[in-house]
Design a protein around this motif. Structure first.
Motif, short mmCIF file in Angstrom:
data_model
loop_
_atom_site.label_atom_id
_atom_site.label_comp_id
_atom_site.label_asym_id
_atom_site.label_seq_id
_atom_site.Cartn_x
_atom_site.Cartn_y
_atom_site.Cartn_z
N HIS A 158 -16.19 -19.58 -102.29
CA HIS A 158 -16.01 -18.43 -101.12
C HIS A 158 -16.68 -19.11 -99.85
O HIS A 158 -16.13 -19.40 -98.83
CB HIS A 158 -16.79 -17.21 -101.30
CG HIS A 158 -16.78 -16.29 -99.91
ND1 HIS A 158 -15.80 -14.97 -99.98
CD2 HIS A 158 -17.48 -16.30 -98.93
CE1 HIS A 158 -16.04 -14.70 -98.86
NE2 HIS A 158 -17.22 -15.43 -98.40
N GLU A 186 -13.02 -13.28 -94.41
CA GLU A 186 -13.66 -13.04 -95.72
C GLU A 186 -12.60 -12.90 -96.78
O GLU A 186 -13.17 -13.38 -97.81
CB GLU A 186 -14.66 -11.73 -95.50
CG GLU A 186 -15.84 -11.77 -94.70
CD GLU A 186 -16.79 -12.94 -95.08
OE1 GLU A 186 -16.92 -12.94 -96.07
OE2 GLU A 186 -17.56 -13.72 -94.17
N ASP A 190 -12.29 -15.01 -100.22
CA ASP A 190 -12.55 -14.50 -101.51
C ASP A 190 -11.03 -15.15 -102.15
O ASP A 190 -11.06 -15.29 -103.38
CB ASP A 190 -12.40 -12.97 -101.44
CG ASP A 190 -13.70 -12.43 -101.32
OD1 ASP A 190 -14.49 -13.13 -101.30
OD2 ASP A 190 -13.55 -11.17 -101.38
N THR A 194 -10.75 -17.25 -105.78
CA THR A 194 -10.39 -16.59 -106.84
C THR A 194 -9.10 -17.70 -107.19
O THR A 194 -8.94 -17.88 -108.32
CB THR A 194 -9.77 -15.34 -106.56
OG1 THR A 194 -10.68 -14.31 -106.10
CG2 THR A 194 -8.80 -14.62 -107.53
N LEU A 227 -18.49 -10.07 -107.80
CA LEU A 227 -18.16 -8.87 -106.85
C LEU A 227 -19.45 -7.83 -107.15
O LEU A 227 -19.89 -7.09 -106.27
CB LEU A 227 -16.87 -8.45 -106.98
CG LEU A 227 -15.93 -9.57 -106.21
CD1 LEU A 227 -14.81 -9.30 -106.66
CD2 LEU A 227 -16.04 -9.29 -104.63
N ARG A 250 -12.26 -5.47 -101.92
CA ARG A 250 -12.29 -7.11 -102.28
C ARG A 250 -12.08 -6.77 -103.71
O ARG A 250 -11.37 -7.87 -104.25
CB ARG A 250 -13.70 -7.55 -101.96
CG ARG A 250 -14.07 -7.77 -100.65
CD ARG A 250 -15.49 -7.87 -100.12
NE ARG A 250 -15.68 -9.43 -100.60
CZ ARG A 250 -16.96 -9.99 -100.22
NH1 ARG A 250 -17.78 -9.46 -99.87
NH2 ARG A 250 -16.80 -11.27 -100.63
N ALA A 254 -8.92 -9.05 -105.57
CA ALA A 254 -8.83 -9.68 -106.76
C ALA A 254 -7.92 -9.40 -107.66
O ALA A 254 -7.27 -10.31 -108.56
CB ALA A 254 -10.18 -9.86 -107.25
#
Length: 287
Positions: A158, A186, A190, A194, A227, A250, A254
């Motif tokens: 990240h 942001e 992420d 991922t 997370l 968030r 994901a």
């Protein structure tokens, strides 16, 4: 012995690369090329830094900063998540025994706040960060250690995307950009982390002759634990802010990124971990 304020020697660079490779062995060549192309430098800073006690960020276009406190907390966070899952999963018709979960949370908060992190007693049931017990000794403890590695690796990936935004001229800040733009960065970071950990899982499964769905399950749960640790560090700051999306958003992003590969087992473990957290910390995000 007093530690230096910052370390950036070869041993630090090697350890950081090994962490990434441990998360996604199939991407070693790309990881090495990315670090070289972006001229990244990993820096280990003091636990009591002028910028705060928890150092885990990217700045000046190429510096990835973290401190021992942050790495210890990512490691411990994974074990707390696993304990929450275990406690809820085994409760049957009785109230869950969250005593150990609460004790681990207390240790987490002590480490987060302490001036001397080494002075905080480490839980006897949790191996020291970077220690991987043999599977024949305790397979759950070993599995959680591997998940903790993925969680920390996801966090650092990240931050690498932040560094790339800075080099590309697309980075944002609270002074010159709207909250929506800052939060969008942001989200992109992420997504990069991922995707990087999952988009070549098929190659890994083929190379090692393992079931692809099991690899997806492990990587997903490691990301969810990353997370979860962020939720612990940001206690009571789980909603949308001027700089970050809500933790629940968030988590949802994901899940969406995993698309057709979503693992019911990974989601069940993460859901129960967050359920345990909500039972102890009022208002904690739900999975």
């Amino acid at each position: 012995m007093t530690m230096p304020d910052m370390r950036n020697d070869k041993a630090v660079q090697t350890a950081a690369l090994n962490l990434f490779v441990g998360c996604a062995p199939e991407r070693r060549a790309e990881l090495e090329a990315m670090v070289k192309d972006l001229q990244l430098e990993f820096q280990v800073h003091d636990d009591n830094h002028e910028d705060g006690k928890f150092i885990f960020d990217a700045g000046a276009y190429r510096y990835l900063r973290f401190n021992p406190r942050a790495m210890r907390l990512f490691w411990l966070g994974a074990y707390i998540a696993w304990e929450g899952y275990r406690a809820i999963q085994t409760q049957h018709s009785q109230p869950a025994d969250l005593s150990r979960f609460k004790a681990l949370l207390d240790t987490f908060e002590q480490i987060l706040d302490a001036d001397d992190t080494e002075g905080v007693a480490w839980p006897a049931s949790v191996p020291e960060p970077g220690t991987y017990p043999g599977k024949e000794v305790d397979i759950e403890v070993r599995a959680t250690a591997e998940l903790a590695t993925i969680a920390a690796g996801w966090g650092l990936l990240h931050e690498i995307r932040h560094a790339r935004h800075q080099q590309e001229g697309t980075a944002t800040n609270s002074d010159d950009h709207s909250p929506e733009e800052v939060r969008a960065e942001e989200v992109s970071c992420d997504a990069f982390a991922t995707t990087f950990l999952t988009e070549r899982i098929g190659d890994y499964a083929t190379q090692l002759h393992v079931a692809e769905d099991k690899v997806w399950q492990k990587r997903q749960l490691g990301i969810y634990m990353g997370l979860f640790t962020i939720a612990l560090v940001g206690k009571d700051n789980w909603q949308t802010t001027a700089t970050h999306p809500a933790l629940a958003e968030r988590l949802a992003a994901a899940k969406a990124a995993f698309a057709g590969h979503r693992s019911a087992a990974a989601e069940n473990a993460a859901e129960l971990a967050f359920q345990a957290l909500g039972a102890v910390w009022s208002g904690a995000p739900r999975f």
